[in-house]
Design a protein around this motif. Sequence first.
Motif, short mmCIF file in Angstrom:
data_model
loop_
_atom_site.label_atom_id
_atom_site.label_comp_id
_atom_site.label_asym_id
_atom_site.label_seq_id
_atom_site.Cartn_x
_atom_site.Cartn_y
_atom_site.Cartn_z
N HIS A 262 0.66 -0.77 -0.15
CA HIS A 262 -0.18 -0.34 0.17
C HIS A 262 0.89 1.21 0.48
O HIS A 262 1.52 1.68 0.11
CB HIS A 262 -0.86 0.12 1.38
CG HIS A 262 -1.79 0.73 0.97
ND1 HIS A 262 -2.06 2.21 1.25
CD2 HIS A 262 -3.58 0.69 0.90
CE1 HIS A 262 -3.31 3.34 0.60
NE2 HIS A 262 -4.01 1.59 0.58
N PRO A 263 0.56 2.32 -0.23
CA PRO A 263 1.49 3.62 -0.74
C PRO A 263 1.65 4.30 0.68
O PRO A 263 2.73 4.58 0.87
CB PRO A 263 0.53 4.74 -1.85
CG PRO A 263 -0.32 3.47 -2.72
CD PRO A 263 -0.55 1.89 -1.88
N CYS A 299 -11.27 6.40 -1.21
CA CYS A 299 -9.67 5.93 -0.56
C CYS A 299 -9.45 7.30 0.50
O CYS A 299 -8.28 8.91 -0.02
CB CYS A 299 -8.61 5.98 -1.45
SG CYS A 299 -6.98 5.86 -0.67
N PHE A 301 -6.89 8.45 2.26
CA PHE A 301 -5.39 8.81 1.92
C PHE A 301 -4.97 8.78 0.23
O PHE A 301 -3.63 9.68 0.61
CB PHE A 301 -4.56 7.26 1.88
CG PHE A 301 -2.99 7.27 1.75
CD1 PHE A 301 -1.98 8.28 3.05
CD2 PHE A 301 -1.79 6.30 0.55
CE1 PHE A 301 -0.84 8.39 2.20
CE2 PHE A 301 -0.87 6.88 0.95
CZ PHE A 301 -0.08 7.69 1.70
N HIS A 302 -6.01 9.70 -0.08
CA HIS A 302 -6.09 10.41 -1.50
C HIS A 302 -5.06 11.55 -1.94
O HIS A 302 -4.27 11.50 -2.83
CB HIS A 302 -7.04 10.28 -2.54
CG HIS A 302 -7.94 11.04 -2.75
ND1 HIS A 302 -9.19 11.31 -1.73
CD2 HIS A 302 -7.88 12.22 -2.99
CE1 HIS A 302 -9.90 11.92 -2.37
NE2 HIS A 302 -9.25 13.00 -2.45
N CYS A 305 -1.64 10.79 -1.84
CA CYS A 305 -1.20 9.54 -2.27
C CYS A 305 -0.24 9.74 -3.19
O CYS A 305 -1.32 10.65 -4.54
CB CYS A 305 -2.40 8.45 -2.40
SG CYS A 305 -1.63 7.09 -3.16
N LEU A 307 0.06 7.79 -6.12
CA LEU A 307 -0.27 6.91 -7.30
C LEU A 307 -1.91 7.33 -7.16
O LEU A 307 -2.81 6.79 -8.41
CB LEU A 307 -0.12 5.57 -6.75
CG LEU A 307 0.94 5.04 -6.73
CD1 LEU A 307 1.15 3.68 -6.17
CD2 LEU A 307 2.29 5.27 -7.40
N VAL A 308 -2.30 8.40 -6.37
CA VAL A 308 -3.66 8.65 -6.60
C VAL A 308 -4.48 9.36 -8.72
O VAL A 308 -3.57 9.56 -8.93
CB VAL A 308 -4.54 10.69 -6.13
CG1 VAL A 308 -3.22 11.40 -6.69
CG2 VAL A 308 -5.54 10.52 -6.07
N PHE A 309 -5.34 8.44 -8.67
CA PHE A 309 -6.26 8.93 -10.28
C PHE A 309 -7.40 9.04 -9.52
O PHE A 309 -8.07 8.56 -8.31
CB PHE A 309 -5.27 7.29 -11.09
CG PHE A 309 -6.33 5.70 -10.31
CD1 PHE A 309 -5.29 5.45 -9.70
CD2 PHE A 309 -7.71 5.56 -11.21
CE1 PHE A 309 -6.27 4.46 -9.04
CE2 PHE A 309 -7.38 3.36 -10.99
CZ PHE A 309 -7.07 3.40 -9.20
N CYS A 312 -9.52 6.95 -6.99
CA CYS A 312 -9.56 7.36 -5.36
C CYS A 312 -10.43 7.93 -4.85
O CYS A 312 -11.04 7.97 -3.75
CB CYS A 312 -8.04 6.82 -5.77
SG CYS A 312 -7.08 5.99 -6.65
N PRO A 317 -11.74 2.11 -1.42
CA PRO A 317 -10.94 0.91 -2.23
C PRO A 317 -11.31 -0.38 -1.15
O PRO A 317 -11.11 -0.36 -0.15
CB PRO A 317 -9.22 0.84 -1.76
CG PRO A 317 -9.15 2.30 -1.37
CD PRO A 317 -10.88 2.72 -1.45
N CYS A 325 -6.80 -0.85 -1.69
CA CYS A 325 -5.37 -0.20 -3.36
C CYS A 325 -5.91 -0.07 -4.53
O CYS A 325 -6.44 -0.97 -5.12
CB CYS A 325 -4.34 0.14 -2.93
SG CYS A 325 -3.71 1.31 -4.34
N HIS A 326 -7.26 0.69 -4.78
CA HIS A 326 -6.85 0.68 -6.43
C HIS A 326 -5.91 0.36 -7.74
O HIS A 326 -6.48 -0.42 -8.16
CB HIS A 326 -8.00 2.04 -7.11
CG HIS A 326 -9.69 2.07 -6.22
ND1 HIS A 326 -10.51 1.18 -6.31
CD2 HIS A 326 -10.03 3.76 -5.76
CE1 HIS A 326 -11.22 1.58 -5.50
NE2 HIS A 326 -11.08 3.01 -5.36
N ALA A 327 -5.04 1.45 -7.06
CA ALA A 327 -3.86 1.08 -7.44
C ALA A 327 -2.99 -0.25 -8.07
O ALA A 327 -3.02 -1.10 -8.88
CB ALA A 327 -2.94 2.07 -7.73
S1 SF4 Z 1 -6.59 3.69 -3.87
FE1 SF4 Z 1 -5.44 5.67 -4.70
S2 SF4 Z 1 -5.07 7.07 -3.59
FE2 SF4 Z 1 -5.91 5.11 -1.96
S3 SF4 Z 1 -3.66 4.86 -1.72
FE3 SF4 Z 1 -4.59 3.19 -3.61
S4 SF4 Z 1 -3.40 4.79 -5.45
FE4 SF4 Z 1 -3.45 5.71 -3.38
#
Ligand code: SF4
Length: 336
Positions: A262-263, A299, A301-302, A305, A307-309, A312, A317, A325-327
């Motif tokens: 997880h990020p 999420c 955490f976005h 994060c 890696l956010v898209f 998120c 997630p 985590c979606h990513a």
């Molecule tokens: S779901 Fe998206 S925002 Fe959340 S940790 Fe994963 S990549 Fe990052």
Amino acid sequence: MSQSSTQNPGFVQVRDLRRDFDVSKPWLNRVLERAPRQYLKAVDGVSFDIRKGETFALVGESGSGKSTVARMVVGLLPPSGGTVSIAGISMTEQRASQERQRLRRRIQMIFQDPYASLNPRWRVGRIIAEPIRAFDIIQGEADITARVGELLTLVGLHPDDGKKFPHEFSGGQRQRIAIARALASNAEFIVCDEPTSALDVSVQAQILNLMRDLQEKFGLTYLFISHNLAVVRHMATRIGVMYLGRLVEVSEGKQLFFVPRHPYTRMLLDAVPDIAMVGKSREGVKGEIPNPISPPSGCTFHPRCPLVFDRCRIENPPVIDGVACHAVNEGRVAAA
Ligand code: SF4
Ligand SMILES: Nc1ncnc2c1ncn2[C@@H]1O[C@H](COP(=O)(O)OP(=O)(O)O)[C@@H](O)[C@H]1O
Ligand SMILES: [Mg+2]
């Protein structure tokens, strides 16, 4: 119950555990200021199992909901939703209350500040004997005294220490006393909430080693809570990482330290200098934990994060294969 869960049932089963706190302003202020009621989601849908004899660690920054989970698991705080069962007995259902009473003895909790949990006006011997008397485990004063002496020896103190008061001991010794009291009821499951966080580093190691020795000797099961990853690495069989009331990653053993997925876990590990992720650039913990009263959408955490898209910001997630985590779940990132 499904086939697999009958074959390998978690000794402790936590399912979709939730706890909201009403943090509204007082009634008059709400009326005058037209302010709505406000709720804080301290724990927001947490699920995990703890197997018998293992140490399940919960790690996360201050305010992530660890202590609230602990208090619900031992039955000190009623959940807003979800269930906890220990040895097949529900801690959360009303009607299981008689069985729960019998279960109490088998569960104990150790807190960060042993001084606050030890009655300062009682001699240590009486403190340790209290659960023995309350649960009627041993009868007869001579036998109780002998057992207290045995427990003191077990935690590295002297039987004569039973005659002293808590203030006559150091912080580490007081935590030993708290452990002796937890063992006095022949507990099988001990919830330890930051048990060494108030102690000097050298004393911390001694207490952690004692806890591990006792676990081995008596087959104890631990829920071990700490904000300190180095401590968790020393203790845990499995590790759950919490962020803003949710479990974002659960890993087997030391796996977390070699392949954080997880990020947020990666960010946490980057911030600890003596836990090697050799050859990686360190980024450290960026940004602040958001206000839990109005957490970010999707999420949570976005905003922090890397890696956010789009997805998120909309969707929370689910935990898939130990990671929320979606990513990760969409395969957008290779394992570290
Ligand atoms: S779901 Fe998206 S925002 Fe959340 S940790 Fe994963 S990549 Fe990052
Ligand atoms: N009794 C309470 N009333 C209101 N808010 C609370 C209460 N207990 C905890 N909280 C809040 O719930 C969140 C989680 O707290 P806690 O479980 O103590 O976290 P941790 O142990 O990880 O530091 C925090 O935002 C904290 O302020
Ligand atoms: Mg806490």
